[in-house]
Design a protein around this motif. Structure first.
Motif, PDB file in Angstrom:
ATOM      1  N   TYR A   1      13.986  -5.275  10.793  1.00 16.03           N
ATOM      2  CA  TYR A   1      15.139  -5.019   9.906  1.00 16.03           C
ATOM      3  C   TYR A   1      16.384  -5.718  10.464  1.00 16.03           C
TER       4      TYR A   1
ATOM      5  N   PHE B   1       0.895  -1.169   0.000  1.00 13.87           N
ATOM      6  CA  PHE B   1       0.000   0.000   0.000  1.00 13.87           C
ATOM      7  C   PHE B   1       0.926   1.211   0.000  1.00 13.87           C
TER       8      PHE B   1
ATOM      9  N   ASN C   1      13.304  -0.082  19.772  1.00 12.65           N
ATOM     10  CA  ASN C   1      12.084   0.472  19.157  1.00 12.65           C
ATOM     11  C   ASN C   1      11.148  -0.626  18.667  1.00 12.65           C
TER      12      ASN C   1
ATOM     13  N   ASP D   1      17.311   0.204  17.292  1.00 17.82           N
ATOM     14  CA  ASP D   1      16.222  -0.258  16.431  1.00 17.82           C
ATOM     15  C   ASP D   1      15.461  -1.403  17.100  1.00 17.82           C
TER      16      ASP D   1
ATOM     17  N   HIS E   1      17.160  -0.601  10.640  1.00 16.85           N
ATOM     18  CA  HIS E   1      16.418   0.351   9.802  1.00 16.85           C
ATOM     19  C   HIS E   1      17.329   1.549   9.518  1.00 16.85           C
TER      20      HIS E   1
ATOM     21  N   HIS F   1      -1.182  -4.276   3.791  1.00 16.99           N
ATOM     22  CA  HIS F   1      -0.162  -3.376   4.359  1.00 16.99           C
ATOM     23  C   HIS F   1      -0.838  -2.025   4.596  1.00 16.99           C
TER      24      HIS F   1
ATOM     25  N   LYS G   1       6.843  -1.899  19.316  1.00 19.85           N
ATOM     26  CA  LYS G   1       5.789  -2.408  18.421  1.00 19.85           C
ATOM     27  C   LYS G   1       5.145  -3.652  19.024  1.00 19.85           C
TER      28      LYS G   1
ATOM     29  N   ARG H   1       4.990   2.406   9.363  1.00 23.47           N
ATOM     30  CA  ARG H   1       5.110   3.864   9.335  1.00 23.47           C
ATOM     31  C   ARG H   1       5.108   4.369   7.899  1.00 23.47           C
TER      32      ARG H   1
ATOM     33  N   ALA I   1       5.148   3.238  13.568  1.00 17.91           N
ATOM     34  CA  ALA I   1       4.258   2.087  13.384  1.00 17.91           C
ATOM     35  C   ALA I   1       3.622   1.676  14.713  1.00 17.91           C
TER      36      ALA I   1
ATOM     37  N   ASP J   1       7.981   5.047   4.454  1.00 16.16           N
ATOM     38  CA  ASP J   1       9.213   5.839   4.300  1.00 16.16           C
ATOM     39  C   ASP J   1       8.877   7.321   4.319  1.00 16.16           C
TER      40      ASP J   1
END
Ligand code: FAD
Length: 286
Positions: free
Chosen positions: A142, A48, A158, A155, A146, A76, A162, A106, A122, A108
């Motif tokens: 990632y 998306f 973070n 990361d 990320h 997505h 989520k 989130r 996100a 890009d």
């Protein structure tokens, strides 16, 4: 069907497709979907556009089409360029269409499109989706960090937000060196992240993809990969076969190492998806 249930019984095998450009009719993808459905993946996710691509309506329509054919769809949903009411509209429509699985993202940050800031990360979107109904929620992760994060440790800290917000499972960014995935998986486990992690595998089967990998993708390119791509870059058929073989090798090793699932970035190429599915069918179904 909530995708999280699948991980209890098996190594999940899923596909990703992207909608056609908004200048093309949506049904150009339908024959691709028919061919992918025949391979009986556990689910198919639909990307998306985070902003400006105008294909969001297509994403919902394609997800419905997947559902109609008996395969579980995942939508997505990036948030950085959308208002709360636009996200509400997408979630309401997903509910009406019976789409229960959302990959909360989130998106890009595009320097030409100022972020809306109703959702910054996100994890904000995940908290919001949780309050809007009984959705199964996936998040992105990632293995090689990320690009906006200062370090993999930051990361992963973070990423834990989520999970705490309610993510049910994760899908990784593509990678070409399985060792990076194993190290990431171990660090995530040490950080207390214990939800299923699907490995995102991208078969690189044409020269355009190689060029994109080299310039834009954050994934490191192991010397074995570079050697293969360099050798076959001017021979399309050999490159296609080598790219398929490389992806199959990655999958065999990942499954042997107890991966929770494989998410194949199909690039809307049913031939490649079929070759890979056939090559791993014996090892992936358990
Ligand atoms: P986040 O989880 O919000 O993380 C973004 C950055 O912010 C990271 O550096 C993270 O460390 C940091 N961060 C997170 N939370 C916090 C916090 N609370 N405080 C401080 N820093 C924080 N993009 C699309 O537009 N459409 C798609 O369909 C799409 N599909 C994707 C599918 C997969 C499997 C993957 C891996 C990516 C996909 N993307 C898609 C790309 C994705 O939107 C980008 O990678 C984006 O830059 C980050 O999205 P995220 O959801 O991981 O963001």
């Amino acid at each position: 069907m909530h995708i999280k249930e699948l991980f209890k019984d098996k190594t999940v095998f899923s596909f990703e497709v992207f909608p056609p450009k908004k200048t093309s009719p949506v049904d150009v993808i339908y024959s691709t979907l028919d061919e992918l459905n025949d391979l009986h993946p556990d689910f198919i996710s639909v990307t998306f556009g985070a902003g400006g691509s105008g294909n969001s309506r297509y994403a919902l329509e394609i997800a419905s089409k997947i559902k109609e054919s008996g395969i579980t769809p995942m939508l997505h949903l990036p948030c950085i360029n959308f208002t709360k009411s636009e996200i509400d509209a997408a979630l309401d429509e997903a509910k009406e269409r019976g789409i229960e699985n959302i990959l909360a993202l989130r998106g890009d940050i595009n320097p030409e499109i100022p972020p809306v800031n109703d959702f910054s990360y996100a994890s904000d979107l995940i908290t919001y989706i949780k309050s809007k109904g009984d959705f199964d929620i996936a998040g992105a992760c990632y293995p090689e960090c990320h690009p906006d994060a200062d370090s993999l440790v930051d990361d992963i800290i973070n990423l834990r937000k989520k999970v705490e917000a309610g993510a049910d499972h994760l899908i990784t960014q593509l990678f070409f060196d399985n060792d990076n995935f194993y190290e990431f998986r171990e660090k995530a486990a040490i950080a207390g992240i214990n939800i299923p992690i699907e490995a995102g595998i991208m078969p690189v089967v044409n020269k355009r993809q190689i060029e994109r990998m080299v310039t834009t993708c954050g994934a490191s390119l192991p010397s074995k990969f570079v050697r293969i791509m360099t050798k076959y870059e001017h021979n399309p058929e050999a490159l296609r076969d080598a790219g398929i073989a490389y992806a199959v090798n990655q999958i065999v090793d990942l499954v042997a190492s107890g991966v929770d699932g494989i998410h194949l970035y199909t690039m809307n190429n049913p031939y490649v998806a079929r070759k890979i599915s056939e090559a791993v069918s014996g090892i992936i179904k358990t």
